[in-house]
Every structure is written in C-alpha cells, then in structure tokens.
Design an enzyme around this catalytic site. Structure first.
Site, PDB file in Angstrom:
ATOM      1  N   GLY A 252      55.050  -4.057 -44.615  1.00 13.61           N
ATOM      2  CA  GLY A 252      54.284  -2.847 -44.308  1.00 13.61           C
ATOM      3  C   GLY A 252      52.833  -3.165 -44.011  1.00 13.61           C
ATOM      4  CB  ALA A 253      51.263  -6.241 -42.902  1.00 16.89           C
ATOM      5  CG  ASN A 254      52.291  -0.980 -39.549  1.00 23.66           C
ATOM      6  OD1 ASN A 254      53.043  -1.218 -40.492  1.00 23.66           O
ATOM      7  ND2 ASN A 254      52.147   0.223 -39.040  1.00 23.66           N
ATOM      8  CB  THR A 255      49.193   1.392 -41.525  1.00 32.22           C
ATOM      9  OG1 THR A 255      48.343   2.475 -41.888  1.00 32.22           O
ATOM     10  CG2 THR A 255      50.487   1.535 -42.298  1.00 32.22           C
ATOM     11  N   GLY A 256      47.005   0.755 -43.635  1.00 31.17           N
ATOM     12  CA  GLY A 256      46.608   0.956 -45.035  1.00 31.17           C
ATOM     13  C   GLY A 256      46.336  -0.324 -45.814  1.00 31.17           C
ATOM     14  CB  ILE A 257      47.194  -1.219 -49.352  1.00 31.94           C
ATOM     15  CG1 ILE A 257      46.745   0.109 -49.939  1.00 31.94           C
ATOM     16  CG2 ILE A 257      46.853  -2.326 -50.305  1.00 31.94           C
ATOM     17  CD1 ILE A 257      47.419   0.385 -51.264  1.00 31.94           C
ATOM     18  N   GLY A 258      48.343  -2.640 -46.840  1.00 31.48           N
ATOM     19  CA  GLY A 258      49.029  -3.819 -46.321  1.00 31.48           C
ATOM     20  C   GLY A 258      48.205  -4.505 -45.239  1.00 31.48           C
TER      21      GLY A 258
ATOM     22  CB  SER B 234      52.480   4.007 -57.626  1.00 30.51           C
ATOM     23  OG  SER B 234      51.838   5.206 -57.960  1.00 30.51           O
TER      24      SER B 234
ATOM     25  CE1 TYR C 149      56.076   6.544 -53.676  1.00 27.75           C
ATOM     26  CE2 TYR C 149      54.896   7.670 -55.432  1.00 27.75           C
ATOM     27  CZ  TYR C 149      54.947   6.684 -54.466  1.00 27.75           C
ATOM     28  OH  TYR C 149      53.890   5.831 -54.311  1.00 27.75           O
TER      29      TYR C 149
END
Ligand SMILES: *[C@@H]1O[C@H](CO)[C@@H](O)[C@H](O)[C@H]1NC(C)=O
Ligand SMILES: *[C@@H]1O[C@H](CO)[C@@H](O)[C@H](O)[C@H]1NC(C)=O
Ligand SMILES: *[C@@H]1O[C@H](CO)[C@@H](O)[C@H](O)[C@H]1NC(C)=O
Length: 329
Positions: free
Chosen positions: A55-61, A184, A209
């Site tokens: 999930g490295a394309n956005t946000g924390i990643g 989380s 979740y």
C-alpha cells in the site's frame, strides 16, 4: 482604541467574521502542529538493504517508502493500482534521487496475485531485510475477496498473513531482519467473533475493522513466538490518527455535514502522513530494536496493547484458522 469603538467591531460582521475565521484557522494549525508526535531522527543509511512496503502509493505507506529511498534502500512498492503506484514512484525518485524504487502489482484480495508478487520478487532479489505490512481497508461496505472472504479481514489480515508466510524463507535467510505490521489503536475496541469470523450472518463495518486490527496485533505475538531464535523480529504498531485515504470509507466524512463540520475537526486532531510514518520507520530501522519482537508500539515507543491482544489461546486459534483458510496448513 476606546472600549466603545472596540465593541463596535462586533457589530460589524464584515470585520468580525473574517477575523474570527482567520483566528480559528490559526488555532487549528497550532493545535495540529503540536499533535504531530515523535519523529524518527536516526539518519542511518539503508544502502544494500531491500524493503517491501504494501500500500505504498499513498498516505503513510508512501511516506515510509520515500524515507527508505532517501536512505538509499532498495524499495518495492507493492500496490493494487500500478498507475497510482507509478505516479508515487516518480515523485519518490525525484525527491530521493534513488532509482532503486520499484512498483509491483499486489492485490491482497487475491491469493493468486500474492503468489505472483512473491514469485517475481524472489526472481529479482536475493534478500529481504524488512517487510512492512501497511496496506489496509477501513470500514468498507460488505464486499468479498477473490476467495470469498469478507474484504476487511481478507485484506488487512488474511492477505498479509499469506504474504508474510511466503516471504519468511527470504527474511530468515537475510537475518537479522524484521516484519512490521501497521495496526491501529482501533484494536483496543476489537473482539474476535469466533462464531462468525467471516461475517456470513451479519456485517458491521466498524466492528469488523476493529477485529481485523486486533488480528494484526494477535498475530504479531504468535508470529514472534514462532520466529524465536531466527533473528527475524515481528512487531506491530499504531501510527496515530492520520488524515489519509483510509478515511474514504467513513460515511460521515463523505456527507455534507461531515465535510463541513466533522472533517475540519478530524483534520485538526490528526497527523499528516509524514508524521504517521515515523513509528513504522522506528520499528523498521532503529538499531535498539534488533532483538525486540512481539511488541506493540505507538509514537516511537513500546506500548501495552489491549488485554484481548495478549490472549495467546485466541492468537493460536486464529493462526490455525488462517492457515486453513490460506491453504498453507
Ligand atoms: C498470476 O500469474 C499467472 C501466470 O502468469 C496468471 O495466469 C494469473 O492471471 C496471475 N494472477 C493475477 C491475479 O495476476
Ligand atoms: C501482520 O498481520 C498479519 C495479518 O493479521 C499477520 O498474518 C501477520 O502474521 C502479522 N505480522 C506481524 C509481523 O505482525
Ligand atoms: C542470530 O544472531 C546471533 C548474533 O546476534 C548469532 O550468533 C546467531 O547465529 C544468529 N542466529 C541465526 C539463526 O541466524
């Protein structure tokens, strides 16, 4: 200014409103700034080391990948959408001046995609120093993965379970190495629904979740136990409340009320993605953690997870079920 003329300002909305709004913005920025938390300051280089960030394309990643690239690491950005990944990769290469950053397709909702990803990775690289299980979906509507598992458990938990399993041989061969799981604080409200783990009978997006995040923490403990003596460590963490795309599935944020009232409030009390990545980087890189395993972190500090995240019987039950569902038993 006399008292009288001072109070007169309040009778002139044309001055009052803009200044009240400006002041609120100012205060909101100051509050946000003061809540950004610890920064991982150790400048240690990662030249010659290989990383996978899901999930490295956005946000924390994305911020995690960028930081690792700046440290000269070789970074695999494992993403579902190659076009979004490619955009982020270009930006990271420009800001880090490191070309060893790659986009590879990884759809955690498909076992076949996970297997293809690991196969190609192993054909291209001879080591893996840190696996960062970062991707996640939050409170999405009822959907199922390719193999028919509920989407949140399927992605946040089972997909990463299989991915981690398929990469363990590489991690062991590259020891000392690390696995970092982004969980989380939502896990503290989580409960494992043993009777209906796959939400066949009913589905509550919020509860599921929280359950998926509790799974992350429980699994880290079980995995750490199984990795004892291998010099591969496994830790999980809470990144803080971060204003990323994860929030896209939170219904209230998408309504008008949400956009005008709730969103600014959430924004004020959330970290930006750069600060959200700091605990991940700390767990992935800090030399003092080389032998620390099975722990839970928040704000670059070891922290106690919730009691239900320390239930070893439940952790084992989950492990067995996940092995069966991922067909690796
Ligand atoms: C995985 O690779 C196989 C063989 O190359 C291909 O047939 C299959 O479609 C791939 N699966 C996914 C989800 O990309
Ligand atoms: C991370 O979470 C996944 C899914 O819950 C789990 O399968 C895996 O063992 C965990 N790994 C670590 C290091 O906690
Ligand atoms: C783990 O690391 C220690 C040194 O810290 C080393 O002596 C030991 O052989 C290593 N074990 C494995 C399985 O790599």
């Amino acid at each position: 200014m006399s008292t009288k003329s001072f109070f007169a300002i309040f009778k002139r909305p044309s001055i009052l409103w803009p200044s009240a709004i400006a002041t609120s913005f100012g205060i909101a920025f100051i509050i946000k700034d003061s809540l950004q938390g610890e920064v991982f300051k150790n400048p240690i280089s990662q030249e010659g080391k290989v990383f996978i960030v899901t999930g490295a394309n956005t946000g924390i990643g994305k911020e995690t990948a960028r930081d690792l690239a700046k440290r000269k690491g070789t970074v695999y950005m494992a993403c579902r959408s190659l076009s979004k990944c490619e955009e982020a990769r270009k930006e990271i290469i420009l800001s880090s001046k490191n070309k060893n950053v790659y986009c590879r397709e990884l759809d955690l909702t498909s076992f076949s995609s996970i297997k293809n990803f690991t196969k190609r990775f192993k054909a291209e690289q001879s080591r893996l120093d840190v696996l960062i299980n970062n991707a996640g979906v939050m409170r999405c509507p009822k959907l199922v993965t390719n193999e028919g598992f509920e989407m949140q458990i399927g992605t946040n938990h089972l997909g990463h379970f299989l991915l981690t399993h398929l990469l363990l041989d590489y991690l062991k061969a590259s020891a000392p190495s690390r696995i970092v799981n982004v969980s989380s604080i939502a896990h503290t409200r989580g409960e494992i629904n043993t009777g209906d783990f796959n939400s066949e009978n009913s589905y509550d997006p919020k509860k599921v979740y929280e359950m998926s995040k509790l799974c992350n923490v429980l699994f880290t403990r079980e995995l750490a136990k199984r990795l004892e003596g291998t010099n591969v460590t496994a830790n999980s963490l809470h990144p803080g409340i971060v204003d990323t795309e994860l929030m896209r599935h939170m219904g209230v944020v998408n309504s008008i009320f949400g956009k005008v009232i709730v969103w600014p409030f959430l924004w004020m009390f959330s970290k930006n993605p750069y600060h959200g990545a700091q605990t991940t980087l700390y767990c992935a890189l800090d030399p003092s953690l080389e032998k620390v395993s099975g722990e839970y972190f928040a704000d670059c500090k070891k922290t106690e997870p919730a009691d239900q995240a320390k239930d070893d019987t439940m952790a084992l039950w989950l492990w067995k079920l996940s092995e069966k569902w991922c067909r690796i038993a």
